[in-house]
Design an enzyme around this catalytic site. Structure first.
Site, PDB file in Angstrom:
ATOM      1  N   TYR A 148       0.784  -1.167   0.035  1.00 26.13           N
ATOM      2  CA  TYR A 148      -0.112  -0.100   0.034  1.00 26.13           C
ATOM      3  C   TYR A 148       0.829   1.273   0.135  1.00 26.13           C
ATOM      4  O   TYR A 148       0.478   2.146  -0.659  1.00 26.13           O
ATOM      5  CB  TYR A 148      -0.956  -0.049   1.433  1.00 26.13           C
ATOM      6  CG  TYR A 148      -1.817   1.431   1.357  1.00 26.13           C
ATOM      7  CD1 TYR A 148      -2.465   1.708   0.449  1.00 26.13           C
ATOM      8  CD2 TYR A 148      -1.522   1.996   2.294  1.00 26.13           C
ATOM      9  CE1 TYR A 148      -3.295   2.968   0.323  1.00 26.13           C
ATOM     10  CE2 TYR A 148      -2.226   3.449   2.527  1.00 26.13           C
ATOM     11  CZ  TYR A 148      -2.779   3.813   1.650  1.00 26.13           C
ATOM     12  OH  TYR A 148      -3.316   5.047   1.729  1.00 26.13           O
ATOM     13  N   ARG A 155       1.420   6.660  -7.190  1.00 30.40           N
ATOM     14  CA  ARG A 155       0.241   7.566  -7.197  1.00 30.40           C
ATOM     15  C   ARG A 155       0.602   8.873  -7.061  1.00 30.40           C
ATOM     16  O   ARG A 155       0.312   9.836  -7.746  1.00 30.40           O
ATOM     17  CB  ARG A 155      -0.938   7.151  -6.261  1.00 30.40           C
ATOM     18  CG  ARG A 155      -2.085   8.160  -6.195  1.00 30.40           C
ATOM     19  CD  ARG A 155      -2.993   7.591  -5.311  1.00 30.40           C
ATOM     20  NE  ARG A 155      -3.101   7.326  -3.986  1.00 30.40           N
ATOM     21  CZ  ARG A 155      -3.761   7.022  -2.899  1.00 30.40           C
ATOM     22  NH1 ARG A 155      -5.188   6.799  -3.528  1.00 30.40           N
ATOM     23  NH2 ARG A 155      -3.483   6.616  -1.818  1.00 30.40           N
ATOM     24  N   TYR A 209      -0.441  13.198   6.172  1.00 30.92           N
ATOM     25  CA  TYR A 209      -0.173  11.951   7.101  1.00 30.92           C
ATOM     26  C   TYR A 209       1.440  12.063   7.426  1.00 30.92           C
ATOM     27  O   TYR A 209       2.041  12.133   6.153  1.00 30.92           O
ATOM     28  CB  TYR A 209      -0.312  10.447   6.374  1.00 30.92           C
ATOM     29  CG  TYR A 209      -1.765  10.107   6.643  1.00 30.92           C
ATOM     30  CD1 TYR A 209      -2.834  10.704   7.532  1.00 30.92           C
ATOM     31  CD2 TYR A 209      -2.307   8.987   6.016  1.00 30.92           C
ATOM     32  CE1 TYR A 209      -3.992  10.329   7.730  1.00 30.92           C
ATOM     33  CE2 TYR A 209      -3.603   8.473   6.046  1.00 30.92           C
ATOM     34  CZ  TYR A 209      -4.530   9.120   6.935  1.00 30.92           C
ATOM     35  OH  TYR A 209      -5.711   8.716   6.889  1.00 30.92           O
ATOM     36  N   ARG A 222     -11.564  13.381   1.983  1.00 34.18           N
ATOM     37  CA  ARG A 222     -12.586  12.633   2.969  1.00 34.18           C
ATOM     38  C   ARG A 222     -13.977  12.198   2.317  1.00 34.18           C
ATOM     39  O   ARG A 222     -14.786  11.547   2.426  1.00 34.18           O
ATOM     40  CB  ARG A 222     -12.560  13.181   4.134  1.00 34.18           C
ATOM     41  CG  ARG A 222     -11.194  13.068   4.960  1.00 34.18           C
ATOM     42  CD  ARG A 222     -10.636  11.693   5.079  1.00 34.18           C
ATOM     43  NE  ARG A 222      -9.155  11.850   5.854  1.00 34.18           N
ATOM     44  CZ  ARG A 222      -8.381  10.974   6.118  1.00 34.18           C
ATOM     45  NH1 ARG A 222      -9.015   9.678   5.699  1.00 34.18           N
ATOM     46  NH2 ARG A 222      -7.596  11.160   6.571  1.00 34.18           N
ATOM     47  N   GLU A 323     -13.813  -0.772   6.892  1.00 33.78           N
ATOM     48  CA  GLU A 323     -13.970   0.551   6.072  1.00 33.78           C
ATOM     49  C   GLU A 323     -15.272   0.681   5.658  1.00 33.78           C
ATOM     50  O   GLU A 323     -15.366  -0.477   4.916  1.00 33.78           O
ATOM     51  CB  GLU A 323     -12.523   0.638   4.994  1.00 33.78           C
ATOM     52  CG  GLU A 323     -12.490   1.887   4.350  1.00 33.78           C
ATOM     53  CD  GLU A 323     -11.314   1.968   3.468  1.00 33.78           C
ATOM     54  OE1 GLU A 323     -10.100   1.645   3.840  1.00 33.78           O
ATOM     55  OE2 GLU A 323     -11.451   2.252   2.275  1.00 33.78           O
TER      56      GLU A 323
END
Ligand code: 3EB
Length: 332
Positions: A148, A155, A209, A222, A323
């Site tokens: 991930y 990305r 983050y 979000r 999730e």
């Protein structure tokens, strides 16, 4: 005289295998695309509707179809391995790359996002609004780094290389889940105009983050408001940037629901007005299928009229057990 300009808004219709044909018939000519969730290859709509198979076990039946519909007529097209539809305001499409289990998922992510941005630029729909990311072994390690985190590197690099700003009010809503088959599947909704991107004050914006979660941050917000539709990102038991309640699925669920409430409240403050519970759809991703009965019990009590799909998937942090993504908009 003032002229009202209609803002393009997507619509979502969910279908079981038994309902699919009737839904496709009802919205012929206005279907942007179909996401088909199923562990084994599901029945496919005939004709040219772009349909993307997400290889995840569905805990509520054989398959689950998300049929994304426009309020306008759509044109279907293909370019550079992408299949997509567009309606003059919105473009919905997907890209599937093979051998995503063979290592170097950062390169695959870079290739996928670069190809998507190139097509969006060529087509004149440059604003990435919402992205669905699925790839195998998301918590496994390639060359010593969790896949991930490696995905996030590729990305991020594609955003930079293709001139996409990373910052407040600029990154798409998204989800990222682990599958069991060897393809990287990226579905996306893009627009001629940007959406209204929503953040959650209880949570660190993901692109900020700290580096303990990887060398490059994930580039997502979000949630996003697209016209009168709210598309909430994959939401989990995270406060600040920290996972809460490791090992306790029901407490993680409560924290997740609180995050969802806050994102909806933020969207309301930005003009989101839909309140009909029948227009709400949830996808619940569970790491362990054995958690399904208790989670389902809690959610059925919480959301009376909503359509809820339960899918088994690896969540992008090993300590996350659940999730939830949400879509809320008027019924077409
Ligand atoms: C989180 O809040 C949980 O990498 O695109 C949620 C939604 C998550 C999108 C992504 C990741 C992504 O960090 C994980």
């Amino acid at each position: 005289m003032t002229e009202e300009i209609a803002v393009a808004s997507p619509r979502l219709v969910c279908a079981s295998p038994a309902q699919l044909e009737a839904v496709l018939a009802k919205f012929t000519g206005r279907i942007l695309g179909v996401l088909a969730y199923a562990a084994t290859r599901p029945e496919w709509p005939a004709g040219e509707v772009p349909c993307t198979w997400v290889t995840l076990p569905v805990l509520t039946g054989e398959a689950w179809y998300e049929v994304w519909v426009s309020t306008r007529a759509v044109a279907v097209s293909r370019d550079s391995g992408l299949s997509f539809s567009h309606d003059g305001g919105l473009l919905f499409g997907s890209l599937v790359l093979g051998d995503a289990d063979a290592g170097q998922i950062d390169r695959k992510a870079f290739a996928a996002y670069s190809a998507i941005f190139d097509v969006l630029d060529r087509m004149g729909y440059p604003e990435l609004l919402r992205v669905w990311n699925y790839f195998p072994d998301i918590n496994g390690a390639d060359r010593g780094m969790e896949r991930y985190r490696e995905f996030n590197v590729g990305r991020y690099e594609a955003f930079c290389r293709k001139g996409r700003a990373i910052g407040d009010g600029m990154v798409p809503a998204a989800c990222a889940l682990g599958t069991r088959q060897g393809t990287l599947v990226v579905c996306f909704l893009a627009g001629r105009a940007p959406g209204i991107y929503i953040e959650n004050p209880r949570q660190t914006n993901a692109y900020l983050y700290p580096s303990d979660f990887g060398p490059r941050s994930p580039t997502f917000s979000r949630g996003v408001l697209v016209g009168d539709a709210l598309l909430v990102s994959g939401t989990a038991s995270i406060v600040g940037s920290k996972t809460m309640h490791p090992g306790d699925v029901l407490r993680q669920l409560d924290e997740t629901l609180e995050n969802l409430r806050v994102v909806v409240a933020q969207a309301r403050a930005r003009g989101f007005a839909t309140s009909d519970p029948a227009g709400l759809s949830l996808n619940v991703y569970l790491r362990h299928a054995t958690d399904y009965p208790v989670v389902r019990g809690r959610l059925d009590a919480e959301f009376g009229g909503a359509r809820i799909a339960f899918l088994q998937a690896d969540v992008c942090r090993t300590d996350l057990l659940v999730e939830i993504e949400a879509f809320w908009m008027p019924i077409p």
